[in-house]
Scaffold this active site. Structure first.
Site, PDB file in Angstrom:
ATOM      1  N   ASN A  28      57.597  45.179   5.558  1.00 26.30           N
ATOM      2  CA  ASN A  28      58.891  45.520   6.150  1.00 26.30           C
ATOM      3  C   ASN A  28      59.865  45.742   4.996  1.00 26.30           C
ATOM      4  OD1 ASN A  28      61.369  45.586   7.437  1.00 26.30           O
ATOM      5  ND2 ASN A  28      61.378  43.402   7.959  1.00 26.30           N
ATOM      6  N   TRP A  29      60.208  46.990   4.783  1.00 29.28           N
ATOM      7  CA  TRP A  29      61.085  47.314   3.645  1.00 29.28           C
ATOM      8  C   TRP A  29      62.554  47.030   3.913  1.00 29.28           C
ATOM      9  CZ3 TRP A  29      58.921  52.777   1.893  1.00 29.28           C
ATOM     10  CH2 TRP A  29      57.701  52.574   1.240  1.00 29.28           C
ATOM     11  N   LYS A  30      62.886  46.693   5.153  1.00 33.76           N
ATOM     12  CA  LYS A  30      64.288  46.445   5.513  1.00 33.76           C
ATOM     13  C   LYS A  30      65.161  47.621   5.035  1.00 33.76           C
ATOM     14  CE  LYS A  30      63.254  41.594   5.074  1.00 33.76           C
ATOM     15  NZ  LYS A  30      63.755  40.246   5.047  1.00 33.76           N
TER      16      LYS A  30
ATOM     17  N   HIS B 215      63.202  41.015  15.017  1.00 35.37           N
ATOM     18  CA  HIS B 215      63.247  40.381  13.693  1.00 35.37           C
ATOM     19  C   HIS B 215      64.471  39.466  13.638  1.00 35.37           C
ATOM     20  CE1 HIS B 215      63.702  39.885   9.381  1.00 35.37           C
ATOM     21  NE2 HIS B 215      62.441  40.243   9.263  1.00 35.37           N
TER      22      HIS B 215
ATOM     23  N   GLU C 149      66.649  39.010  11.494  1.00 33.72           N
ATOM     24  CA  GLU C 149      67.882  39.659  11.022  1.00 33.72           C
ATOM     25  C   GLU C 149      68.540  40.448  12.150  1.00 33.72           C
ATOM     26  OE1 GLU C 149      66.137  41.494   7.546  1.00 33.72           O
ATOM     27  OE2 GLU C 149      65.851  39.500   6.706  1.00 33.72           O
TER      28      GLU C 149
ATOM     29  N   GLU D 240      57.851  33.949  12.226  1.00 30.04           N
ATOM     30  CA  GLU D 240      58.646  34.016  11.004  1.00 30.04           C
ATOM     31  C   GLU D 240      59.724  32.940  11.033  1.00 30.04           C
ATOM     32  OE1 GLU D 240      58.299  38.092   9.059  1.00 30.04           O
ATOM     33  OE2 GLU D 240      59.978  38.205  10.434  1.00 30.04           O
TER      34      GLU D 240
ATOM     35  N   GLY E 149      63.013  35.485   2.962  1.00 27.90           N
ATOM     36  CA  GLY E 149      63.833  35.897   1.823  1.00 27.90           C
ATOM     37  C   GLY E 149      64.373  34.736   1.003  1.00 27.90           C
TER      38      GLY E 149
ATOM     39  N   SER F 292      58.468  34.802   2.980  1.00 27.07           N
ATOM     40  CA  SER F 292      58.174  34.627   1.548  1.00 27.07           C
ATOM     41  C   SER F 292      56.673  34.662   1.234  1.00 27.07           C
ATOM     42  CB  SER F 292      58.820  33.351   1.019  1.00 27.07           C
ATOM     43  OG  SER F 292      60.230  33.434   1.147  1.00 27.07           O
TER      44      SER F 292
ATOM     45  N   GLY G 175      58.270  40.905   3.622  1.00 28.32           N
ATOM     46  CA  GLY G 175      59.520  41.581   3.305  1.00 28.32           C
ATOM     47  C   GLY G 175      59.602  41.884   1.822  1.00 28.32           C
ATOM     48  N   GLY G 176      60.283  41.039   1.087  1.00 25.65           N
ATOM     49  CA  GLY G 176      60.569  41.270  -0.333  1.00 25.65           C
ATOM     50  C   GLY G 176      59.358  41.686  -1.163  1.00 25.65           C
TER      51      GLY G 176
HETATM   52  C1  PEP Z   1      60.568  39.579   6.759  1.00 23.98           C
HETATM   53  O1  PEP Z   1      61.611  40.161   6.602  1.00 23.98           O
HETATM   54  O2  PEP Z   1      59.911  39.799   7.783  1.00 23.98           O
HETATM   55  C2  PEP Z   1      60.132  38.640   5.736  1.00 23.98           C
HETATM   56  C3  PEP Z   1      59.159  37.837   6.030  1.00 23.98           C
HETATM   57  O3  PEP Z   1      60.791  38.674   4.530  1.00 23.98           O
HETATM   58  P1  PEP Z   1      60.342  37.959   3.150  1.00 23.98           P
HETATM   59  O4  PEP Z   1      58.868  38.237   2.970  1.00 23.98           O
HETATM   60  O5  PEP Z   1      61.200  38.590   2.097  1.00 23.98           O
HETATM   61  O6  PEP Z   1      60.606  36.495   3.315  1.00 23.98           O
END
Ligand code: PEP
Length: 254
Positions: A10-12, A96, A98, A168, A174, A214, A235-236
């Site tokens: 997920n590039w957000k 999600h 966010e 999640e 993040g 993470s 994500g990241g």
């Molecule tokens: C996400 O946004 O779904 C996520 C899990 O982010 P990260 O891997 O950066 O914690």
């Protein structure tokens, strides 16, 4: 039962169209020989069309990060499921944290979005997870139960046959804090038990439950070793093609 793993990035709100295309060119050869798991990348809406063309013929599927529940109308700034299907999107990430916390998405909105995604034969990835406050108050399982039951209210097992759930924990997104494999496994087993009660055991056994929060090349192996963890939503660490390829390959690059 062995479920086919799904590793989803997920590039957000990252990467221009050109950056997305450069990533894909670098990433495709790093995972070209991977055939025993599914891989997905979710760029921003405006990069979807170009990414779809660039991913054509590869083993990497295209995902979107959100969508509206209506096919068209006066919804300024929104993108409809019909538009996503038209550019070749396979998976849509919904609910999600966010979206829930920064943009006020409710369980009912998430449910309507799932309905919309299914209407266009795409696969919903339903995200659920507790905040730190909820975990510390002992409410983790109650929150997961509410989000799952409300999000999936009214659907049959047949309609949800390809559903993916992503656990999640909000406190792990993040932040660099990963849930331990034990914490994640406990939540995943609970979600699977709920799916079995809500639908039936066969449905629960075949539904993939991803962990997100993470995830890195260093912790993917421990997570994937747990019986109810069927993949990851990243994500990241999905923003760099080498790092994400290492996650897809469970740490092995040979
Ligand atoms: C996400 O946004 O779904 C996520 C899990 O982010 P990260 O891997 O950066 O914690």
């Amino acid at each position: 039962m062995k479920r086919r793993p799904l590793i989803a990035g997920n590039w957000k709100m990252h990467k221009t169209v050109n950056e997305a295309l450069a990533y894909i060119e670098a990433f495709k050869p790093l995972v070209a020989d991977v055939s025993d798991r599914d891989i997905m990348l979710a760029p921003s809406f405006i990069a979807l069309d170009a990414c779809e063309k660039s991913l054509e013929g590869s083993n990497v599927a295209l995902g979107a990060q959100n969508c509206h529940w209506e096919d068209e109308g006066a919804f300024t700034g929104e993108v409809s499921p019909r538009m996503l299907a038209d550019v070749g999107v396979t998976y849509v990430i919904l609910g999600h944290s966010e979206r829930r916390h920064l943009f006020g998405e409710t369980d009912e909105m998430v449910r309507r979005k799932i309905e919309a995604v299914l209407r266009h034969q795409m696969i919903p990835i339903l995200c659920i997870g507790e905040t730190l406050e909820e975990r510390e108050a002992g409410k983790t399982l109650a929150v997961l139960e509410r989000q799952l039951k409300e999000g999936l209210k009214g659907f049959s097992a047949g309609e949800l046959k390809d559903l993916v759930v992503a656990y999640e924990p909000v406190w792990a997104i993040g932040t660099g804090k990963t849930a331990s494999p034990e914490q994640a496994q406990e939540a995943h087993a609970f979600v699977r038990k709920l799916l079995s009660e809500m639908f039936d055991e066969a449905f629960a056994e075949k539904t993939r439950i991803l962990y997100g929060g993470s995830v890195k090349p260093e912790n993917i192996v421990g997570l994937m070793a747990r019986p109810d963890i069927d993949g990851a939503l990243v994500g990241g660490a999905s923003l760099n093609p080498d790092t994400f390829a290492r996650i897809v390959r469970f740490g092995r690059m040979e």
